[in-house]
Design an enzyme around this catalytic site. Sequence first.
Site, short mmCIF file in Angstrom:
data_model
loop_
_atom_site.label_atom_id
_atom_site.label_comp_id
_atom_site.label_asym_id
_atom_site.label_seq_id
_atom_site.Cartn_x
_atom_site.Cartn_y
_atom_site.Cartn_z
N ASP A 78 0.85 -1.20 0.00
CA ASP A 78 0.00 0.00 0.00
C ASP A 78 0.87 1.24 0.00
O ASP A 78 1.84 1.33 0.75
CB ASP A 78 -0.93 0.02 1.21
CG ASP A 78 -2.02 1.05 1.01
OD1 ASP A 78 -2.97 0.77 0.26
OD2 ASP A 78 -1.89 2.17 1.57
C1 LIG Z 1 2.82 8.58 -5.59
C2 LIG Z 1 2.51 7.54 -6.63
C3 LIG Z 1 1.43 6.72 -6.52
N1 LIG Z 1 1.16 5.77 -7.48
C4 LIG Z 1 0.00 4.88 -7.37
C5 LIG Z 1 0.32 3.46 -7.04
C6 LIG Z 1 -1.05 2.97 -6.61
O1 LIG Z 1 -1.85 2.66 -7.74
C7 LIG Z 1 -1.66 4.15 -5.93
C8 LIG Z 1 -1.67 3.87 -4.49
O2 LIG Z 1 -2.73 2.97 -4.23
P1 LIG Z 1 -2.60 1.57 -3.53
O3 LIG Z 1 -3.84 1.37 -2.71
O4 LIG Z 1 -1.29 1.43 -2.86
O5 LIG Z 1 -2.61 0.49 -4.74
P2 LIG Z 1 -3.68 0.14 -5.85
O6 LIG Z 1 -5.06 0.46 -5.38
O7 LIG Z 1 -3.26 0.70 -7.18
O8 LIG Z 1 -3.51 -1.45 -6.03
P3 LIG Z 1 -3.78 -2.67 -5.02
O9 LIG Z 1 -4.36 -2.15 -3.76
O10 LIG Z 1 -4.72 -3.59 -5.75
O11 LIG Z 1 -2.43 -3.31 -4.84
O12 LIG Z 1 -0.91 5.27 -6.36
C9 LIG Z 1 1.98 5.65 -8.59
O13 LIG Z 1 1.75 4.81 -9.46
N2 LIG Z 1 3.07 6.47 -8.70
C10 LIG Z 1 3.37 7.43 -7.78
O14 LIG Z 1 4.36 8.14 -7.95
#
Ligand SMILES: Cc1cn([C@H]2C[C@H](O)[C@@H](COP(=O)(O)OP(=O)(O)OP(=O)(O)O)O2)c(=O)[nH]c1=O
Length: 190
Positions: free
Chosen positions: A69
């Site tokens: 997360d």
């Molecule tokens: C700050 C930042 C966030 N993010 C994204 C990653 C995640 O998609 C999101 C954080 O949400 P998460 O809840 O961590 O992940 P998710 O919902 O995409 O996937 P899952 O729970 O099924 O594993 O922000 C980036 O891709 N790059 C960045 O630089």
Amino acid sequence: MGSPKLILASASPRRRELIARLGIVPDAIAPAEIDESPLKGELPRDYAVRMAREKAMAVGGEGHILAGDTVVAVGRRILPKAEDEATARHCLELLSGRRHRVLSAIALRSPDGALREKLSETSVRFKRLSEEEIAAYLASGEWHGKAGGYAIQGAAEGLIAWIEGSHSGVVGLPLFETRALLKSAGFDIG
Ligand SMILES: Cc1cn([C@H]2C[C@H](O)[C@@H](COP(=O)(O)OP(=O)(O)OP(=O)(O)O)O2)c(=O)[nH]c1=O
């Protein structure tokens, strides 16, 4: 003996790509459906760890279950995942010209029920963003679904003046911590 079985409890293609860089292809991918609302007064790092843990607990299957997360925080404040342009703008205006933290937690649940966790903490500073820069970034749409309204793996990196910590952690899966966690659980990683 080969590595044990691994289930990646994630819908995120980025987490799949990042774990592949360790030479690991999960035996299964199973997105975790959980309530992602922060508790009242919950600190960003506690929230990130709790979410990773709950995702790892929410998925069933035979093998080790890995979840992650990623949370963007300004001080004690947890920024939302930007699902609309107004939220993304609000995040970018808040992040402009100042330092923020990205907390990236991972949790690994073993078949014997043991739960291991690690937390990566990265500081990131955006340049002071002009209205034109914000408008152009919003037009790119890259903020959609991203915590804090940006994705470092895209055009936003051109606006990031400084980072200290884990680049992979900001994208969504801190590779140093992930490798150590998997190794401690008996995975065969070069
Ligand atoms: C700050 C930042 C966030 N993010 C994204 C990653 C995640 O998609 C999101 C954080 O949400 P998460 O809840 O961590 O992940 P998710 O919902 O995409 O996937 P899952 O729970 O099924 O594993 O922000 C980036 O891709 N790059 C960045 O630089």
